[in-house]
Design an enzyme around this catalytic site. Structure first.
Site, PDB file in Angstrom:
ATOM      1  N   HIS A  91       1.534   5.321  -1.712  1.00  0.00           N
ATOM      2  CA  HIS A  91       1.244   6.552  -2.558  1.00  0.00           C
ATOM      3  C   HIS A  91       2.381   7.128  -2.865  1.00  0.00           C
ATOM      4  O   HIS A  91       3.395   7.559  -2.169  1.00  0.00           O
ATOM      5  CB  HIS A  91       0.309   7.579  -1.576  1.00  0.00           C
ATOM      6  CG  HIS A  91      -0.644   7.058  -1.089  1.00  0.00           C
ATOM      7  ND1 HIS A  91      -2.148   7.235  -1.442  1.00  0.00           N
ATOM      8  CD2 HIS A  91      -1.025   6.503   0.149  1.00  0.00           C
ATOM      9  CE1 HIS A  91      -3.074   6.760  -1.037  1.00  0.00           C
ATOM     10  NE2 HIS A  91      -2.324   6.136   0.278  1.00  0.00           N
ATOM     11  N   LEU A  92       2.606   7.285  -4.308  1.00  0.00           N
ATOM     12  CA  LEU A  92       3.804   7.868  -5.073  1.00  0.00           C
ATOM     13  C   LEU A  92       3.622   9.180  -5.544  1.00  0.00           C
ATOM     14  O   LEU A  92       4.369   9.911  -5.992  1.00  0.00           O
ATOM     15  CB  LEU A  92       4.230   6.948  -6.098  1.00  0.00           C
ATOM     16  CG  LEU A  92       4.858   5.660  -5.624  1.00  0.00           C
ATOM     17  CD1 LEU A  92       5.067   4.808  -6.547  1.00  0.00           C
ATOM     18  CD2 LEU A  92       6.136   5.898  -4.833  1.00  0.00           C
ATOM     19  N   ARG A  93       2.082   9.719  -5.616  1.00  0.00           N
ATOM     20  CA  ARG A  93       1.756  10.854  -6.221  1.00  0.00           C
ATOM     21  C   ARG A  93       2.067  11.031  -7.576  1.00  0.00           C
ATOM     22  O   ARG A  93       2.445   9.935  -8.267  1.00  0.00           O
ATOM     23  CB  ARG A  93       2.299  12.025  -5.283  1.00  0.00           C
ATOM     24  CG  ARG A  93       2.238  12.108  -4.017  1.00  0.00           C
ATOM     25  CD  ARG A  93       0.570  11.681  -3.392  1.00  0.00           C
ATOM     26  NE  ARG A  93       0.505  11.963  -1.834  1.00  0.00           N
ATOM     27  CZ  ARG A  93      -0.528  11.377  -1.371  1.00  0.00           C
ATOM     28  NH1 ARG A  93      -1.614  10.843  -1.922  1.00  0.00           N
ATOM     29  NH2 ARG A  93      -0.560  11.688   0.154  1.00  0.00           N
ATOM     30  N   ASN A 148      -5.122   7.229  -5.957  1.00  0.00           N
ATOM     31  CA  ASN A 148      -5.934   8.454  -5.938  1.00  0.00           C
ATOM     32  C   ASN A 148      -5.098   9.887  -6.269  1.00  0.00           C
ATOM     33  O   ASN A 148      -4.878  10.645  -5.434  1.00  0.00           O
ATOM     34  CB  ASN A 148      -6.331   8.634  -4.225  1.00  0.00           C
ATOM     35  CG  ASN A 148      -5.010   8.391  -3.262  1.00  0.00           C
ATOM     36  OD1 ASN A 148      -3.969   8.215  -3.527  1.00  0.00           O
ATOM     37  ND2 ASN A 148      -5.108   9.011  -2.076  1.00  0.00           N
ATOM     38  N   ALA A 169      -4.202  14.620   5.381  1.00  0.00           N
ATOM     39  CA  ALA A 169      -4.199  13.495   6.360  1.00  0.00           C
ATOM     40  C   ALA A 169      -2.978  12.578   5.407  1.00  0.00           C
ATOM     41  O   ALA A 169      -3.260  12.404   4.134  1.00  0.00           O
ATOM     42  CB  ALA A 169      -5.269  12.608   6.335  1.00  0.00           C
ATOM     43  N   HIS A 204      -4.825  -0.643   5.661  1.00  0.00           N
ATOM     44  CA  HIS A 204      -4.553   0.073   6.831  1.00  0.00           C
ATOM     45  C   HIS A 204      -5.335  -0.024   7.940  1.00  0.00           C
ATOM     46  O   HIS A 204      -5.958   0.755   8.569  1.00  0.00           O
ATOM     47  CB  HIS A 204      -4.075   1.662   6.754  1.00  0.00           C
ATOM     48  CG  HIS A 204      -5.169   2.282   5.753  1.00  0.00           C
ATOM     49  ND1 HIS A 204      -6.537   1.868   5.829  1.00  0.00           N
ATOM     50  CD2 HIS A 204      -5.105   3.138   4.640  1.00  0.00           C
ATOM     51  CE1 HIS A 204      -7.204   2.912   5.076  1.00  0.00           C
ATOM     52  NE2 HIS A 204      -6.412   3.553   4.484  1.00  0.00           N
ATOM     53  N   HIS A 252       0.936  -1.150  -0.168  1.00  0.00           N
ATOM     54  CA  HIS A 252       0.110   0.045  -0.005  1.00  0.00           C
ATOM     55  C   HIS A 252       0.741   1.417  -0.024  1.00  0.00           C
ATOM     56  O   HIS A 252       1.616   1.605   1.164  1.00  0.00           O
ATOM     57  CB  HIS A 252      -0.991  -0.040   1.401  1.00  0.00           C
ATOM     58  CG  HIS A 252      -1.820   1.051   1.221  1.00  0.00           C
ATOM     59  ND1 HIS A 252      -3.194   0.831   1.775  1.00  0.00           N
ATOM     60  CD2 HIS A 252      -1.609   2.463   0.981  1.00  0.00           C
ATOM     61  CE1 HIS A 252      -3.860   2.075   1.492  1.00  0.00           C
ATOM     62  NE2 HIS A 252      -2.859   3.075   1.399  1.00  0.00           N
ATOM     63  N   HIS A 272     -10.426   1.087   1.533  1.00  0.00           N
ATOM     64  CA  HIS A 272     -10.461   2.192   2.671  1.00  0.00           C
ATOM     65  C   HIS A 272     -11.673   1.960   3.482  1.00  0.00           C
ATOM     66  O   HIS A 272     -12.643   2.290   3.157  1.00  0.00           O
ATOM     67  CB  HIS A 272     -10.218   3.630   2.156  1.00  0.00           C
ATOM     68  CG  HIS A 272     -10.162   4.373   3.108  1.00  0.00           C
ATOM     69  ND1 HIS A 272      -8.873   5.284   3.368  1.00  0.00           N
ATOM     70  CD2 HIS A 272     -10.920   4.903   4.238  1.00  0.00           C
ATOM     71  CE1 HIS A 272      -8.991   5.998   4.601  1.00  0.00           C
ATOM     72  NE2 HIS A 272     -10.312   5.936   5.049  1.00  0.00           N
ATOM     73  N   LYS A 318      -9.152  -0.284  -6.375  1.00  0.00           N
ATOM     74  CA  LYS A 318      -9.148   0.519  -4.757  1.00  0.00           C
ATOM     75  C   LYS A 318     -10.558   1.075  -4.585  1.00  0.00           C
ATOM     76  O   LYS A 318     -11.140   1.928  -5.212  1.00  0.00           O
ATOM     77  CB  LYS A 318      -8.318   1.613  -4.738  1.00  0.00           C
ATOM     78  CG  LYS A 318      -8.129   2.196  -3.373  1.00  0.00           C
ATOM     79  CD  LYS A 318      -7.595   1.137  -1.967  1.00  0.00           C
ATOM     80  CE  LYS A 318      -7.896   1.888  -0.963  1.00  0.00           C
ATOM     81  NZ  LYS A 318      -6.787   2.765  -0.622  1.00  0.00           N
ATOM     82  N   LEU A 331      -5.306   9.065   8.117  1.00  0.00           N
ATOM     83  CA  LEU A 331      -6.493   8.258   7.999  1.00  0.00           C
ATOM     84  C   LEU A 331      -6.473   6.856   7.561  1.00  0.00           C
ATOM     85  O   LEU A 331      -5.709   6.613   6.757  1.00  0.00           O
ATOM     86  CB  LEU A 331      -7.643   8.776   7.210  1.00  0.00           C
ATOM     87  CG  LEU A 331      -8.024  10.327   7.618  1.00  0.00           C
ATOM     88  CD1 LEU A 331      -8.786  11.303   6.768  1.00  0.00           C
ATOM     89  CD2 LEU A 331      -8.926  10.185   8.973  1.00  0.00           C
ATOM     90  N   ASP A 369       1.392   2.300   3.578  1.00  0.00           N
ATOM     91  CA  ASP A 369       0.533   3.753   3.453  1.00  0.00           C
ATOM     92  C   ASP A 369       1.344   4.955   3.497  1.00  0.00           C
ATOM     93  O   ASP A 369       0.987   5.986   3.901  1.00  0.00           O
ATOM     94  CB  ASP A 369      -0.595   3.801   4.301  1.00  0.00           C
ATOM     95  CG  ASP A 369      -1.753   4.888   4.102  1.00  0.00           C
ATOM     96  OD1 ASP A 369      -1.814   5.212   2.850  1.00  0.00           O
ATOM     97  OD2 ASP A 369      -2.457   5.148   5.053  1.00  0.00           O
ATOM     98  N   HIS A 376       2.793  14.522   1.573  1.00  0.00           N
ATOM     99  CA  HIS A 376       2.207  15.829   1.633  1.00  0.00           C
ATOM    100  C   HIS A 376       3.232  16.825   1.709  1.00  0.00           C
ATOM    101  O   HIS A 376       3.950  16.422   2.750  1.00  0.00           O
ATOM    102  CB  HIS A 376       0.919  16.120   2.586  1.00  0.00           C
ATOM    103  CG  HIS A 376      -0.189  15.255   2.124  1.00  0.00           C
ATOM    104  ND1 HIS A 376      -1.035  15.264   1.370  1.00  0.00           N
ATOM    105  CD2 HIS A 376      -0.918  13.993   2.816  1.00  0.00           C
ATOM    106  CE1 HIS A 376      -2.098  14.498   1.216  1.00  0.00           C
ATOM    107  NE2 HIS A 376      -1.548  13.703   2.283  1.00  0.00           N
TER     108      HIS A 376
HETATM  109  C1  NCD Z   1      -3.920   8.979   2.254  1.00  0.00           C
HETATM  110  C2  NCD Z   1      -3.364  10.039   1.178  1.00  0.00           C
HETATM  111  O1  NCD Z   1      -2.826  10.865   1.477  1.00  0.00           O
HETATM  112  O2  NCD Z   1      -3.343   9.720  -0.188  1.00  0.00           O
HETATM  113  N1  NCD Z   1      -3.992   9.399   3.547  1.00  0.00           N
HETATM  114  C3  NCD Z   1      -3.763   8.851   4.629  1.00  0.00           C
HETATM  115  O3  NCD Z   1      -3.899   9.483   5.709  1.00  0.00           O
HETATM  116  N2  NCD Z   1      -3.737   7.689   4.695  1.00  0.00           N
HETATM  117  C4  NCD Z   1      -5.060   8.243   1.585  1.00  0.00           C
HETATM  118  C5  NCD Z   1      -5.309   7.127   2.402  1.00  0.00           C
HETATM  119  O4  NCD Z   1      -4.859   6.049   2.365  1.00  0.00           O
HETATM  120  O5  NCD Z   1      -6.615   6.872   3.101  1.00  0.00           O
HETATM  121 ZN    ZN Z   2      -3.407   4.899   1.653  1.00  0.00          ZN
HETATM  122 ZN    ZN Z   3      -7.105   4.968   2.768  1.00  0.00          ZN
END
Ligand code: NCD
Ligand code: ZN
Ligand code: ZN
Length: 346
Positions: free
Chosen positions: A15-17, A41, A263, A174, A13, A136, A99, A219, A247, A251
């Protein structure tokens, strides 16, 4: 013990943006993980195989020289996703899951699902093709206390979904509560849960430790101590339904340190080292490999990585900031001394 050799782990899990952020964060994951399930996302979200193909190319281009890091792509489930989208995903070799975000639950979730029943035909296709649904798992109902949203999601939605689609491969992403752990442990197969390192390290006091701590805000929220203990117990138990998913969710610093902060916790720069610290504190370092390197590929039906990494007891300090374009990202445990470190080039 001063040295720990593991089959190369994967991150289930991540996030690489995109844009400037992408080349700033890919190296941190590529330094030790072989593969990662990449969250869709983005803005706009990764909805189709064509979106996933293009995003995958951008990720591959952001890898450091010589890296074999493999992004495993996912599609973002919306109320307009079709069964053809699912078939195309199942037939291509780089999309590995879909997802589910409840609309409004978390970062960039506005295109998510409002009513799960609307997407039942699509979920049925996923069940048929063996494509996992990653969830999620939180309700968004404003009446429900934010600390209870995962437990209520399990009660209201997860059980129904399991009964309706008994063959569907599900991952509760998560997991943060003892309720989630109990559910995943006892539900009929096939279900699994990813566990982040921050939910293993902290209880909710970490959000207010001497003041408001935006870098501990994610989150689902970090919960009470007894939940943390249930997560540690599950991660270190050897149960194949639990595996590593950081996860890691970067940011920019200014977006976290704000009057309405985002978050997401950026854990990639020290993720495997922090997991090692948690496992060591639980007296279960020998169980890290199963959790980090074996259970994930087994659940997804992918081969385990063949090569290995080495963790050494070699104190180092986590950087206080990582540059990303014109911004900085503050990693988890910024400035803290850690005992374990991945041997570079391993
Ligand atoms: C994640 C994000 O910033 O993309 N944020 C988080 O708090 N976990 C989104 C997610 O996994 O719910
Ligand atoms: Zn996530
Ligand atoms: Zn999530």
């Amino acid at each position: 013990m001063n040295r720990l050799e593991l089959r190369r782990p994967d991150d289930w899990h991540l996030h690489l943006r995109d844009g400037d952020m992408l080349p700033a964060v890919v190296p941190a994951s590529a330094r030790c993980f072989g593969r990662a399930i990449v969250m869709p996302n983005l803005k706009p979200p990764v909805r189709t195989v064509a979106d996933a193909r293009a995003y995958r190319e951008r990720i591959l281009a952001a890898r450091p020289e010589g890296s074999d890091f493999e992004p495993l792509m996912t599609l973002y489930l919306t109320e307009t996703t079709t069964t053809d989208d699912i078939r195309a995903a199942a037939e291509c070799d780089f999309v590995h899951a879909v997802k589910y975000y409840p609309a409004g639950a978390t970062t960039n979730s506005d295109s998510g699902v409002r009513n799960l029943e609307c997407v039942h035909p699509v979920i049925e296709a996923m069940e048929k093709y063996g494509l996992p649904l990653l969830m999620h798992g939180e309700v968004t109902d404003g009446e429900i206390d934010v600390f209870d949203r995962e437990a209520v999601f399990i009660e209201r939605h997860l059980e129904k979904l399991r009964t309706r689609f008994p063959g569907l491969k599900l991952v509760l992403e998560h997991a943060t509560t003892a309720d989630a752990i109990d559910y995943v442990r006892s539900a009929p197969e096939p279900i699994a849960a990813t566990i982040t390192v921050h939910h293993l390290m902290y209880n909710r006091n970490a959000l207010f430790d001497g003041g408001l701590r935006p870098h501990h805000y994610c989150l689902p929220l970090i919960k009470r101590e007894h939940h943390r203990q249930a997560l540690v117990e599950a991660a270190t138990s050897g149960n194949p339904r639990f595996f590593l998913g950081t996860d890691s969710a970067p940011h920019p610093k200014h977006a976290k340190e704000s009057d309405c902060g985002c978050a997401g916790i950026y854990s990639a720069p020290a993720a495997i080292e922090l997991y090692a610290a948690v496992f060591e504190a639980a007296g279960a370092l020998e169980r890290l490999e199963e959790f980090a390197s074996l259970h994930g590929p087994d659940f997804y039906g992918l081969p385990r990585n063949e090569d290995r990494i080495v963790l050494e007891r070699s104190p180092w300090a986590v950087p206080t900031g990582i540059p990303a374009g014109n911004h900085q990202i503050v990693p988890l445990a910024a400035g803290e001394q850690l005992a374990w470190r991945v041997k570079s080039g391993s």
